[in-house]
Design a protein around this motif. Structure first.
Motif, PDB file in Angstrom:
ATOM      1  N   GLU A   4       0.914  -1.545   0.130  1.00  0.00           N
ATOM      2  CA  GLU A   4       0.114   0.361  -0.020  1.00  0.00           C
ATOM      3  C   GLU A   4       0.935   1.681  -0.123  1.00  0.00           C
ATOM      4  O   GLU A   4       2.092   1.350   0.746  1.00  0.00           O
ATOM      5  N   THR A   5       0.648   2.318  -1.119  1.00  0.00           N
ATOM      6  CA  THR A   5       0.876   3.433  -0.813  1.00  0.00           C
ATOM      7  C   THR A   5       0.553   4.476  -1.290  1.00  0.00           C
ATOM      8  O   THR A   5      -0.760   4.600  -1.892  1.00  0.00           O
ATOM      9  N   GLU A   8       2.205   7.550  -6.368  1.00  0.00           N
ATOM     10  CA  GLU A   8       1.319   6.631  -7.601  1.00  0.00           C
ATOM     11  C   GLU A   8       3.184   5.861  -8.046  1.00  0.00           C
ATOM     12  O   GLU A   8       2.930   4.838  -8.981  1.00  0.00           O
ATOM     13  N   TRP A  11       3.449   3.023  -6.710  1.00  0.00           N
ATOM     14  CA  TRP A  11       3.061   1.846  -6.837  1.00  0.00           C
ATOM     15  C   TRP A  11       3.654   0.867  -7.747  1.00  0.00           C
ATOM     16  O   TRP A  11       3.238  -0.155  -8.125  1.00  0.00           O
ATOM     17  N   THR A  37      -7.655   1.328  -5.826  1.00  0.00           N
ATOM     18  CA  THR A  37      -7.348   2.872  -6.549  1.00  0.00           C
ATOM     19  C   THR A  37      -8.785   3.595  -5.133  1.00  0.00           C
ATOM     20  O   THR A  37      -9.364   3.722  -5.102  1.00  0.00           O
ATOM     21  N   TYR A  48      -3.064   3.571  -2.825  1.00  0.00           N
ATOM     22  CA  TYR A  48      -2.752   2.461  -4.403  1.00  0.00           C
ATOM     23  C   TYR A  48      -2.842   1.404  -3.464  1.00  0.00           C
ATOM     24  O   TYR A  48      -1.719   0.856  -1.883  1.00  0.00           O
ATOM     25  N   ARG A  49      -3.297   0.344  -3.443  1.00  0.00           N
ATOM     26  CA  ARG A  49      -3.521  -1.477  -2.721  1.00  0.00           C
ATOM     27  C   ARG A  49      -3.630  -2.377  -3.644  1.00  0.00           C
ATOM     28  O   ARG A  49      -4.652  -1.826  -4.286  1.00  0.00           O
TER      29      ARG A  49
END
Length: 68
Positions: A4-5, A8, A11, A37, A48-49
């Protein structure tokens, strides 16, 4: 959850790394992966996961599984 972050670029780099690594040693079943998202709009940043579905465990019968 695998990753997760809120960045982008990070990601995209991590997804590419996982795809490359996975093509070599098949650690991730991509048919069981979920990409999300989460749009935070104005109150929170977008997240973002990458998650992996985990199957529901099958309950074991109280008698040890015997059908007799």
């Amino acid at each position: 959850m695998l990753f997760e972050t809120q960045d982008e670029s990070e990601w995209r780099v991590e997804l590419q790394r996982l795809r490359t690594e996975n093509s070599e040693n098949k650690q991730i079943d991509w048919t069981a992966v979920r990409l999300d998202t989460l749009c935070g709009r104005l109150t929170q940043p977008t997240t973002y996961r990458l998650s992996l579905f985990v199957p529901t465990p099958v309950p074991v019968a109280a008698d040890g599984g015997s059908d007799n």
